[in-house]
Design a protein around this motif. Structure first.
Motif, short mmCIF file in Angstrom:
data_model
loop_
_atom_site.label_atom_id
_atom_site.label_comp_id
_atom_site.label_asym_id
_atom_site.label_seq_id
_atom_site.Cartn_x
_atom_site.Cartn_y
_atom_site.Cartn_z
N TYR A 193 0.85 -1.19 0.00
CA TYR A 193 0.00 0.00 0.00
C TYR A 193 0.89 1.25 0.00
O TYR A 193 1.79 1.36 0.84
CB TYR A 193 -0.92 0.02 1.22
N TRP A 199 -3.92 8.09 -7.60
CA TRP A 199 -4.53 9.25 -8.28
C TRP A 199 -5.09 8.80 -9.64
O TRP A 199 -4.35 8.27 -10.46
CB TRP A 199 -3.46 10.33 -8.46
N SER A 207 -8.33 2.75 1.68
CA SER A 207 -7.22 2.31 2.54
C SER A 207 -6.72 0.94 2.11
O SER A 207 -5.81 0.38 2.73
CB SER A 207 -7.66 2.27 4.01
N LEU A 236 -1.43 11.59 -1.37
CA LEU A 236 -0.58 11.78 -0.20
C LEU A 236 -0.45 10.51 0.65
O LEU A 236 0.25 10.52 1.66
CB LEU A 236 -1.09 12.96 0.64
N THR A 237 -1.08 9.40 0.23
CA THR A 237 -0.76 8.13 0.87
C THR A 237 0.33 7.39 0.10
O THR A 237 0.78 6.33 0.52
CB THR A 237 -2.00 7.21 0.96
N SER A 238 0.75 7.94 -1.03
CA SER A 238 1.83 7.28 -1.78
C SER A 238 3.16 7.52 -1.06
O SER A 238 3.41 8.61 -0.55
CB SER A 238 1.88 7.79 -3.23
N SER A 239 3.98 6.49 -1.04
CA SER A 239 5.19 6.52 -0.22
C SER A 239 6.33 7.27 -0.88
O SER A 239 6.46 7.26 -2.11
CB SER A 239 5.64 5.08 0.06
N THR A 240 7.18 7.88 -0.04
CA THR A 240 8.38 8.54 -0.55
C THR A 240 9.57 7.58 -0.63
O THR A 240 10.67 8.00 -0.99
CB THR A 240 8.75 9.73 0.36
N GLN A 241 9.35 6.32 -0.28
CA GLN A 241 10.44 5.33 -0.39
C GLN A 241 10.95 5.26 -1.83
O GLN A 241 10.17 5.32 -2.78
CB GLN A 241 9.92 3.94 -0.01
N ASN A 432 -4.37 -7.22 1.89
CA ASN A 432 -4.79 -5.81 1.71
C ASN A 432 -5.02 -5.14 3.05
O ASN A 432 -4.66 -3.98 3.24
CB ASN A 432 -6.08 -5.74 0.89
N ALA A 434 -3.52 -5.65 5.72
CA ALA A 434 -2.22 -5.36 6.33
C ALA A 434 -1.36 -4.46 5.46
O ALA A 434 -0.28 -4.03 5.89
CB ALA A 434 -1.49 -6.67 6.62
N GLY A 435 -1.79 -4.17 4.24
CA GLY A 435 -1.05 -3.27 3.35
C GLY A 435 0.22 -3.88 2.77
O GLY A 435 1.09 -3.16 2.26
N PHE A 460 7.11 -2.89 1.38
CA PHE A 460 8.09 -2.33 0.43
C PHE A 460 9.22 -3.31 0.07
O PHE A 460 10.23 -2.91 -0.47
CB PHE A 460 8.66 -0.99 0.94
N VAL B 57 -2.91 2.26 6.39
CA VAL B 57 -1.65 1.51 6.43
C VAL B 57 -0.58 2.24 5.63
O VAL B 57 0.45 1.67 5.30
CB VAL B 57 -1.83 0.06 5.91
N SER B 58 -0.83 3.50 5.31
CA SER B 58 0.17 4.30 4.60
C SER B 58 1.34 4.61 5.52
O SER B 58 1.16 4.74 6.72
CB SER B 58 -0.47 5.61 4.13
N ASP B 59 2.55 4.71 4.94
CA ASP B 59 3.69 5.09 5.77
C ASP B 59 3.89 6.61 5.80
O ASP B 59 4.85 7.11 6.36
CB ASP B 59 4.98 4.37 5.31
N GLN B 60 2.96 7.34 5.20
CA GLN B 60 3.04 8.80 5.17
C GLN B 60 2.10 9.37 6.23
O GLN B 60 0.95 8.98 6.31
CB GLN B 60 2.62 9.33 3.80
#
Lengths: 489, 103
Positions: A193, A199, A207, A236-241, A432, A434-435, A460, B57-60
């Motif tokens: 997740y 988007w 979620s 803004l739930t998308s990760s910056t990893q 899902n 647990a993401g 990740f 469960v977002s890491d942000q």
């Protein structure tokens, strides 16, 4: 022209060497879809003129070696918006809807110079596991046209499996990429997740939703995921990893030696068919032979996943689908006299039965007097399920198990029975909740129908799943077997 | 049937969700929803004392951005998607009519 048996690297090499042009490849793909879709019904809409024009432009500029996806045709599940190209979510509600913007994944595919050839069928608003909930038509399984292709990304999975396109994107809220991949004998990933921007994905369960690729092989899948992943200011739930080049490490030396794998006993419990169990146990032996250890582990709350999911996902859906009110876009009922009627009649006529069922379940779970007992309880059980996974993944590199309890079932067999249909998701839904990332890949056959295996990893850590999937693929031949209907077989 | 949800409750929830059902649809939906709510109730078997609810469960966390207006300049394309439009506006039936006045 036959490219069904080629992987993306070999198609790319042919494009670079000008053995085939992007335009020829696109035309062959479109011709092939037209030839075979009378039997498969994977597509809702083709993007013929724009695709050919884009291909011609790419040919003019030339394809260089550092553009691994340039000129490769791709299909998009029809809940991913495409500017100016009708996007329906397989709902009467959006039958004539033309988005005014591209989803982030659509933009990223275009930036990689992939060619969108069309939009694929799905269960209405991605709600279902058989693609029979499409308002327009049911898609057929690539291996047996009397069977369902799975769902909700059934169109994308059947299109790839039958050789109509080398790559398709799907979305997965409770198994909607992995289960159809499994039913059609191909590879599909539900990324962590936040790995891929949502988007422009028509929201179902915000979620839980993730977009991911469906392909014939593991390496192709890894290549496409790297192209569509990454942080996006619009989600803004998308990760910056950082996004690794997932395919870079996949080669003859790829090994699972020394890895610790957990096989939950609940994943081989009653309800999972004997053939599916046998395929997974054989896969566990393959991993042992390759130098990994496979331990029996336990996900004690797995069986509560389905109930928690159908509360959470339906609640999110009932909220997300409020926007379909017949005012600004989408279906509006005729002959309505006042605003309330616009809302009620447009929604009642525009949505299909399964969508209404989910909206009802969600509205009920969130309503006064029931919120604590249903929604809040489910959100707490979600935490308990996440903790089960965390405990195993603390000292295991990944978890293996089946994707679905059975191979593809018959068209019309289960559609009248919502609970049976919901229980089919028992092995994919918890991932899902647990993401976590989940990879589905071919691991056997049952009466001529493909059986899939699911690899579940740490957040990740798609890299480990691709590595393990690739190593498995190198030592088995399930992925090389193709349905006889395949347009180019 | 355990009757976890009555026909009247189904109608009430439909009202909240801005949906309406015919009698035949209510006959079909009520027992289905009742069965599914029965499935939901199995969650009571899980001890969640002291467990926090998970909603994301977002890491942000708390991502902030400037609030900047952006004109996409696509009003024409947007209006084309509207079921009814005139002179740059979306057209809807009268918001208040006599039947609503009487309610």
């Amino acid at each position: 022209m036959n490219y069904f048996n080629q992987d993306l690297a070999s198609l790319h090499a042919d494009l670079v060497a000008k053995k085939v042009s992007a335009k020829e490849l696109t035309q062959a793909t479109l011709d092939n879809i037209k030839d075979t879709d009378t039997k498969i019904d994977a597509f809702l809409n083709l993007n013929e003129d724009a695709a050919l024009a884009q291909a011609a432009k790419i040919d003019e500029a030339g394809i260089s070696e550092d553009q691994p996806l340039a000129g490769i045709p791709v299909a998009l599940k029809d809940n991913i918006v495409t500017k100016g190209l009708t996007t329906t979510a397989a709902s009467k509600m959006l039958e004539d809807f033309k988005p005014v913007y591209d989803a982030t994944v659509t933009e990223k595919l275009a930036a990689a110079q992939m060619i969108t050839v069309g939009k694929t069928n799905l269960d209405e608003f991605a709600m279902g596991g058989s693609t029979e909930n499409s308002a327009f038509k049911p898609t057929k399984n690539a291996w047996d046209q009397t069977k369902v292709p799975g769902g909700s990304s059934g169109g994308s999975a059947a299109a790839v499996a039958s050789g109509q396109v080398p790559v398709a994107l799907g979305s997965d809220t409770g198994g909607s990429i992995r289960q159809p991949a499994s039913f059609n004998g191909i590879v599909g990933i539900k990324p962590t997740y936040g790995r891929v921007s949502r988007w422009g994905l028509i929201a179902f369960g915000s979620s839980l939703d993730q977009i991911g690729p469906l392909t014939h092989g593991v390496k192709d899948n890894a290549t496409v995921l790297s192209a569509i992943a990454g942080h996006d200011d619009h989600d803004l739930t998308s990760s910056t990893q950082a996004v690794p080049d997932f395919a870079a490490d996949l080669n003859d030396a790829t090994s699972v030696k020394g890895l610790r794998i957990g096989l939950p006993k609940e994943y081989l419990a009653d309800g999972v068919s004997d053939d599916v169990k046998a395929a997974i146990l054989a896969a566990a032996d393959t991993y042992r032979k390759l130098g990994a250890t496979v331990d029996e582990v336990s996900l004690p709350h797995n069986k509560y996943g389905v109930a928690a999911y159908y509360i959470i996902a339906s609640s999110e859906a009932s909220s997300n689908l409020q926007r379909f009110d017949g005012i600004r876009y989408g279906y509006r009922a005729k002959d309505v006299q006042n605003l309330e009627d616009v809302y009620v009649k447009s929604r009642s006529e525009g949505f299909g039965d399964e969508v209404k069922r989910r909206i009802m379940l969600g509205t009920f779970s969130l309503s006064a007097g029931f919120y604590d007992a249903y929604f809040l309880k489910a959100a707490k059980v979600r935490t308990v399920i996440m903790n089960d996974f965390k405990a195993i993944l603390k000292d295991h590199d990944f978890i293996m198990g089946p994707v679905a309890p059975t191979p593809a079932f018959g068209l019309g067999d289960e559609i009248k029975d919502p609970i049976t249909m919901y229980m089919n998701d028992v092995l994919t839904i918890p991932v899902n909740l647990a993401g976590l990332p989940g990879l589905s890949l071919p691991a056997g056959f049952s009466n001529g129908l493909p059986v899939g295996m699911q690899l579940i990893g740490r957040p990740f850590d798609e890299s480990t799943l691709y590595r393990a999937g690739y190593a498995f693929e190198q030592s088995t031949d399930f992925h090389t077997q193709l349905p006889t209907l395949g347009g180019q077989n | 049937m355990a009757n976890r949800i009555t026909r009247e409750q189904v109608q009430h929830v439909a009202g909240l969700a801005k949906l309406e059902f015919t009698d035949a649809q209510l006959d079909a939906f009520t027992p289905q929803l009742d069965d599914i709510i029965g499935l939901f109730e199995t969650l009571s078997e899980v001890d969640t004392t002291g467990v926090e609810a998970t909603s994301s469960v977002s890491d942000q966390l708390n991502v902030m951005r400037e609030d900047v207006a952006d004109n996409w300049g696509q009003s024409e394309a947007l209006l084309k998607n509207a079921p009814d439009a005139a002179r740059g506006f979306i057209k809807v039936p009268a918001i208040i009519d006599e039947s609503e006045d009487n309610e």
